[in-house]
Design a protein around this motif. Structure first.
Motif, short mmCIF file in Angstrom:
data_model
loop_
_atom_site.label_atom_id
_atom_site.label_comp_id
_atom_site.label_asym_id
_atom_site.label_seq_id
_atom_site.Cartn_x
_atom_site.Cartn_y
_atom_site.Cartn_z
N ASP A 40 0.89 -1.28 0.13
CA ASP A 40 0.06 0.06 0.05
C ASP A 40 0.72 1.13 -0.03
O ASP A 40 1.96 1.23 0.16
CB ASP A 40 -0.83 0.06 1.23
CG ASP A 40 -1.66 -1.14 1.51
OD1 ASP A 40 -1.37 -2.14 2.33
OD2 ASP A 40 -2.67 -1.35 0.67
N VAL A 41 0.10 2.32 -0.39
CA VAL A 41 0.75 3.67 -0.05
C VAL A 41 -0.35 4.32 0.82
O VAL A 41 -1.55 4.05 1.04
CB VAL A 41 1.05 4.37 -1.37
CG1 VAL A 41 1.87 3.91 -2.20
CG2 VAL A 41 -0.50 4.70 -2.01
N ILE A 42 0.25 5.20 1.88
CA ILE A 42 -0.62 5.99 2.71
C ILE A 42 -0.17 7.29 2.89
O ILE A 42 0.91 7.41 3.10
CB ILE A 42 -0.49 4.95 4.21
CG1 ILE A 42 -1.63 5.72 5.43
CG2 ILE A 42 1.05 5.01 4.58
CD1 ILE A 42 -1.74 4.99 6.35
N PHE A 43 -1.32 8.12 3.24
CA PHE A 43 -1.22 9.48 3.29
C PHE A 43 -2.33 10.06 4.06
O PHE A 43 -3.32 9.54 4.20
CB PHE A 43 -1.07 10.11 1.96
CG PHE A 43 -2.18 10.03 1.15
CD1 PHE A 43 -3.03 11.06 0.90
CD2 PHE A 43 -2.41 8.64 0.19
CE1 PHE A 43 -4.47 10.76 0.11
CE2 PHE A 43 -3.87 8.56 -0.54
CZ PHE A 43 -4.61 9.52 -0.46
N LEU A 44 -2.02 11.13 4.40
CA LEU A 44 -2.99 11.94 5.14
C LEU A 44 -3.93 12.61 4.44
O LEU A 44 -3.65 13.55 3.52
CB LEU A 44 -2.38 12.92 6.18
CG LEU A 44 -3.45 13.57 7.39
CD1 LEU A 44 -4.10 12.46 8.15
CD2 LEU A 44 -2.94 14.69 8.08
N CYS A 45 -5.27 12.39 4.42
CA CYS A 45 -6.33 12.80 3.57
C CYS A 45 -6.70 14.09 3.85
O CYS A 45 -6.92 14.49 4.70
CB CYS A 45 -7.58 11.99 3.37
SG CYS A 45 -8.78 12.05 2.12
N PRO A 46 -6.54 15.22 2.66
CA PRO A 46 -6.92 16.41 3.10
C PRO A 46 -8.39 16.49 3.08
O PRO A 46 -9.15 15.67 2.70
CB PRO A 46 -6.62 17.46 1.70
CG PRO A 46 -6.31 16.22 0.65
CD PRO A 46 -6.05 14.99 1.14
N PRO A 47 -8.84 17.66 3.72
CA PRO A 47 -10.36 17.72 4.11
C PRO A 47 -11.13 17.51 2.89
O PRO A 47 -12.19 17.10 2.78
CB PRO A 47 -10.61 19.17 4.73
CG PRO A 47 -9.33 19.19 5.22
CD PRO A 47 -8.20 18.72 4.58
N ARG A 48 -10.74 17.89 1.63
CA ARG A 48 -11.20 17.62 0.38
C ARG A 48 -10.31 16.90 -0.54
O ARG A 48 -9.32 17.55 -0.93
CB ARG A 48 -11.63 19.22 -0.30
CG ARG A 48 -12.88 19.82 0.63
CD ARG A 48 -13.34 21.14 -0.19
NE ARG A 48 -14.34 21.72 0.38
CZ ARG A 48 -15.19 22.76 -0.10
NH1 ARG A 48 -14.61 23.18 -1.19
NH2 ARG A 48 -16.19 23.14 0.68
N TRP A 49 -10.51 15.57 -0.95
CA TRP A 49 -9.73 14.83 -1.72
C TRP A 49 -10.39 14.43 -2.90
O TRP A 49 -11.73 14.11 -2.95
CB TRP A 49 -9.37 13.77 -0.80
CG TRP A 49 -8.46 12.59 -1.42
CD1 TRP A 49 -7.24 12.98 -2.11
CD2 TRP A 49 -8.78 11.32 -1.65
NE1 TRP A 49 -6.85 11.62 -2.55
CE2 TRP A 49 -7.85 10.77 -2.43
CE3 TRP A 49 -9.93 10.70 -1.62
CZ2 TRP A 49 -7.65 9.46 -2.83
CZ3 TRP A 49 -9.88 9.28 -1.97
CH2 TRP A 49 -8.88 8.65 -2.74
N ARG A 50 -9.85 14.36 -3.88
CA ARG A 50 -10.14 13.78 -5.23
C ARG A 50 -9.19 13.11 -6.04
O ARG A 50 -7.86 13.64 -5.92
CB ARG A 50 -10.67 15.12 -6.17
CG ARG A 50 -11.31 14.64 -7.45
CD ARG A 50 -11.94 16.08 -8.10
NE ARG A 50 -12.68 16.67 -7.36
CZ ARG A 50 -14.05 16.44 -7.47
NH1 ARG A 50 -14.61 15.52 -8.05
NH2 ARG A 50 -14.56 17.34 -6.67
N ALA A 51 -9.30 11.94 -6.67
CA ALA A 51 -8.38 11.43 -7.22
C ALA A 51 -8.90 10.57 -8.53
O ALA A 51 -10.04 10.11 -8.38
CB ALA A 51 -7.63 10.38 -6.15
#
Length: 224
Positions: free
Chosen positions: A130-141
């Motif tokens: 996996d990759v893991i990151f802190l999701c910003p309050p508004r996330w789109r991918a």
């Protein structure tokens, strides 16, 4: 101490589980290399250099070699981990961390803590799958239908809205020990989620590294 500044991304190398393929994947996206203390040992085995070694220097096997070849930043304080020392000592648009998960679980938890504490830094950690990151309050991918999207709350946070997910997060309150959001799934090519605050970690499959590393609203760079 003045911060080290880089115009491009930085690959941070820790002393946890690490293989050459993972290191090269990270460096393809973040070309500058900085070792977090014992991460220098893996680089020595591969005859790789680093632009800096940062930490309390309690784990570097060949410190004289590194002092001769790189900038060594010895930080004695014990209130932060070596990953945190790197994050507050270096300025860069992106940090890709390798060797911070696997082996000791307490070190993995400490790395997740660093994501939340240093939320002003854009950090992606690469694990075995996996990759893991802190999701910003508004996330789109942009992902793909069937892509795994796992959420885990590092702090209490509420879902505001979402799109493209099999299980929407809208109106849900998340907290460790109460409700988490692992093993969600994309059902559309584009997914989005918004939350009440910083605090939600997001985990994607490694093939989505470039998407995980992209800033909100930014097209992903090639992961190499």
């Amino acid at each position: 101490m003045s911060a080290l500044r880089f115009a491009a991304g930085v690959t941070l190398v820790g002393g946890g589980a690490l293989d050459r393929e993972t290191f090269e994947q990270a460096r393809g996206l973040a070309p500058h290399v900085v070792a977090a203390d014992g991460g220098a040992n893996a680089l020595s085995l591969w005859d790789e250099g680093a632009e800096a070694v940062i930490g309390d220097m309690d784990s570097v096997a060949d410190l004289p070699r590194w002092r001769a070849a790189s900038r060594v930043v010895h930080i004695a304080e014990q209130d932060t981990t070596d990953l945190e020392k790197c994050l507050y000592s270096v300025e860069a648009p992106l940090f890709v961390g390798v060797g911070f998960t696997g082996r000791r679980f307490d070190h993995t938890l400490a790395a997740l803590h660093a994501l939340l504490r240093w939320r002003d830094r854009r950090v992606v950690l690469i694990g075995a799958e996996d990759v893991i990151f802190l999701c910003p309050p508004r996330w789109r991918a942009r992902l793909a239908p069937g892509a795994r999207v796992s959420f885990f709350p590092l702090a209490p946070v509420s879902g505001r809205s979402s799109a493209g997910l099999r299980w929407p997060v809208d109106g849900l309150d998340f907290a460790a020990g109460a409700r988490i959001g692992t093993s969600n799934e994309a059902v559309e090519a584009e997914v989005s989620a918004s939350f009440s605050d910083w605090g939600m970690a997001c985990m994607l499959e490694r093939r989505w590294l470039a998407e995980a590393a992209a800033a909100p609203g930014e097209a992903p760079a090639s992961a190499g």
